[in-house]
Design an enzyme around this catalytic site. Sequence first.
Site, PDB file in Angstrom:
ATOM      1  CG  ASP A 131      -2.134   0.923   1.009  1.00 20.74           C
ATOM      2  OD1 ASP A 131      -2.945   1.049   1.923  1.00 20.74           O
ATOM      3  OD2 ASP A 131      -2.230   1.543  -0.086  1.00 20.74           O
ATOM      4  CB  SER A 132       0.432   4.331  -1.815  1.00 27.13           C
ATOM      5  OG  SER A 132      -0.923   4.512  -1.423  1.00 27.13           O
ATOM      6  CG  ASP A 160      -5.741  -5.227   2.430  1.00 30.37           C
ATOM      7  OD1 ASP A 160      -6.378  -4.439   1.697  1.00 30.37           O
ATOM      8  OD2 ASP A 160      -5.342  -4.924   3.584  1.00 30.37           O
ATOM      9  CB  CYS A 203      -9.622 -26.174   9.771  1.00 31.76           C
ATOM     10  SG  CYS A 203      -8.218 -25.082   9.478  1.00 31.76           S
ATOM     11  CB  CYS A 241      -4.602 -24.858  10.177  1.00 29.11           C
ATOM     12  SG  CYS A 241      -5.324 -24.622  11.811  1.00 29.11           S
ATOM     13  CB  CYS A 257      -8.003 -27.604  12.967  1.00 31.22           C
ATOM     14  SG  CYS A 257      -8.637 -25.939  13.125  1.00 31.22           S
ATOM     15  CG  HIS A 284      -8.099 -21.676  12.667  1.00 29.06           C
ATOM     16  ND1 HIS A 284      -8.550 -22.825  12.035  1.00 29.06           N
ATOM     17  CD2 HIS A 284      -9.195 -20.876  12.817  1.00 29.06           C
ATOM     18  CE1 HIS A 284      -9.848 -22.728  11.835  1.00 29.06           C
ATOM     19  NE2 HIS A 284     -10.271 -21.562  12.287  1.00 29.06           N
TER      20      HIS A 284
HETATM   21  C1  LIG Z   1      -9.870  -1.269   6.799  1.00 35.31           C
HETATM   22  N1  LIG Z   1     -10.520  -0.446   5.817  1.00 35.31           N
HETATM   23  C2  LIG Z   1      -9.783   0.136   4.844  1.00 35.31           C
HETATM   24  N2  LIG Z   1      -8.463  -0.068   4.646  1.00 35.31           N
HETATM   25  C3  LIG Z   1      -8.109   0.739   3.612  1.00 35.31           C
HETATM   26  C4  LIG Z   1      -6.858   0.950   3.028  1.00 35.31           C
HETATM   27  C5  LIG Z   1      -5.652   0.161   3.538  1.00 35.31           C
HETATM   28  C6  LIG Z   1      -5.700  -1.260   2.998  1.00 35.31           C
HETATM   29  N3  LIG Z   1      -4.868  -2.165   3.818  1.00 35.31           N
HETATM   30  C7  LIG Z   1      -3.445  -1.875   3.743  1.00 35.31           C
HETATM   31  C8  LIG Z   1      -2.674  -2.615   4.816  1.00 35.31           C
HETATM   32  C9  LIG Z   1      -3.097  -2.139   6.208  1.00 35.31           C
HETATM   33  C10 LIG Z   1      -2.225  -2.736   7.296  1.00 35.31           C
HETATM   34  C11 LIG Z   1      -0.762  -2.510   7.027  1.00 35.31           C
HETATM   35  C12 LIG Z   1      -0.351  -3.031   5.656  1.00 35.31           C
HETATM   36  C13 LIG Z   1      -1.192  -2.390   4.566  1.00 35.31           C
HETATM   37  C14 LIG Z   1      -6.771   1.919   1.984  1.00 35.31           C
HETATM   38  N4  LIG Z   1      -5.539   2.176   1.404  1.00 35.31           N
HETATM   39  C15 LIG Z   1      -5.450   3.136   0.472  1.00 35.31           C
HETATM   40  N5  LIG Z   1      -4.260   3.425  -0.089  1.00 35.31           N
HETATM   41  N6  LIG Z   1      -6.539   3.873   0.046  1.00 35.31           N
HETATM   42  C16 LIG Z   1      -7.781   3.645   0.544  1.00 35.31           C
HETATM   43  O1  LIG Z   1      -8.750   4.321   0.141  1.00 35.31           O
HETATM   44  C17 LIG Z   1      -7.931   2.637   1.569  1.00 35.31           C
HETATM   45  C18 LIG Z   1      -9.176   2.374   2.154  1.00 35.31           C
HETATM   46  C19 LIG Z   1      -9.266   1.431   3.182  1.00 35.31           C
HETATM   47  N7  LIG Z   1     -10.289   1.035   3.966  1.00 35.31           N
HETATM   48 ZN   LIG Z   2      -7.618 -24.607  11.581  1.00 35.84          ZN
END
Ligand SMILES: CNc1nc2c(CCNCC3CCCCC3)c3nc(N)[nH]c(=O)c3cc2[nH]1
Ligand SMILES: [Zn+2]
Length: 372
Positions: free
Chosen positions: A92-93, A266, A304, A306, A309, A335
């Site tokens: 992610d950015s 994710d 499961c 894993c 389990c 799990h």
């Molecule tokens: C939980 N809801 C949600 N997450 C969003 C995320 C994060 C997605 N998960 C990334 C991981 C988070 C944990 C660390 C490793 C990267 C979003 N990311 C971006 N860039 N833009 C969103 O609109 C955007 C929108 C999101 N909405």
């Molecule tokens: Zn399991």
Amino acid sequence: MSALRWTAAGTDGGARAGVLRTAHGTVPTPVFMPVGTAGTVKAMTADSVRATGARMILGNTYHLMLRPGAERVARLGGLHRMADWHGPILTDSGGFQVMSLSGLRKMDADGVTFRSHIDGSAHRLTPERSIEIQHLLGADVTMCFDECTPFPATEAQTATSMRLSMAWAARCRAAFVPRDGYGLFGIVQGGVFNALRAESVAALTEIGFEGYAIGGLAVGEGQAEMYRVLEATVPLLPADRPRYLMGVGTPDDLIGAVARGIDMFDCVLPTRSGRTARAYTSRGVLNMRNARHAEDLSPLDPDCPCPACQKHSRAYIHHLIRADEILGPMLLTWHNIQYYQTLMGRLRAAILDGRFTEEAAAIRAGWQERAI
Ligand SMILES: CNc1nc2c(CCNCC3CCCCC3)c3nc(N)[nH]c(=O)c3cc2[nH]1
Ligand SMILES: [Zn+2]
């Protein structure tokens, strides 16, 4: 191999199955990507992540730029070598985490200046720096630097935020160095407003990306509103490119979003829940701190594969949690990641067999059978 590519394998209603081809291997979709925030899927070794069937994990610009530093990760051979993960990695950015994690921060048209939540040091992220960091990490899939519009927000606030992200998307495209098997994904914004979502899709498809994420959701709008936005947005996206719904979600969310044409997911839920003693099972969620498990010799989930389990009882896992033993969160995380992989595998097989609706109903019915 050309740039990163997704090819369809089958559809069933709005649901679709396919294959994502990357520099680090192919990934069947729909796919759930475990979150490896700081270069590790918390409480899991790379081998245990692979054992669950997971093929692709997430890394994160924000965490890794702060520690150990993007240039250092590159000196250590990149995220794949450093973490011994040789499958595809999506990073992610950073924008989302800056807004949700860092303390002092200042947004401007050019980027964001913020203080590290670790040591308070000052940092700046711009579209160009985010792309450079993700390149240094070695990401197979790079995400555009965007602003996840806060929820709730007025239509005017959402329009301004979305248009900033679209301007940043063009800068990301210009900064991204094309390489075979690697790709840059645009992120659709626009909040809960259909016209703004359509404007964002038009802007991103005009620029052209190897895949399209739906951002700005799972921020408190609720499942019904999320589905409504998906129904208005997904059909506007190019059918031959992967669609990634960011930050989603519960097993029920995954079924509903796959039904609406999403390919990639994710979420921190399976890993975070593993550390808070919650187990996702085919019969609903179990709170393993609950004393009712103290002498229950049955496995978390009889179906499961894993180690938790196959080798252990609920009683043992309950004991580990109560004793605050590190093996407790390890087994529960393993799990939960396995459960999410098994779920996605069942959905994919059902799509290819034309029985997605029936499979979704059967999975949901299982959750209703109160966990014995
Ligand atoms: C939980 N809801 C949600 N997450 C969003 C995320 C994060 C997605 N998960 C990334 C991981 C988070 C944990 C660390 C490793 C990267 C979003 N990311 C971006 N860039 N833009 C969103 O609109 C955007 C929108 C999101 N909405
Ligand atoms: Zn399991």
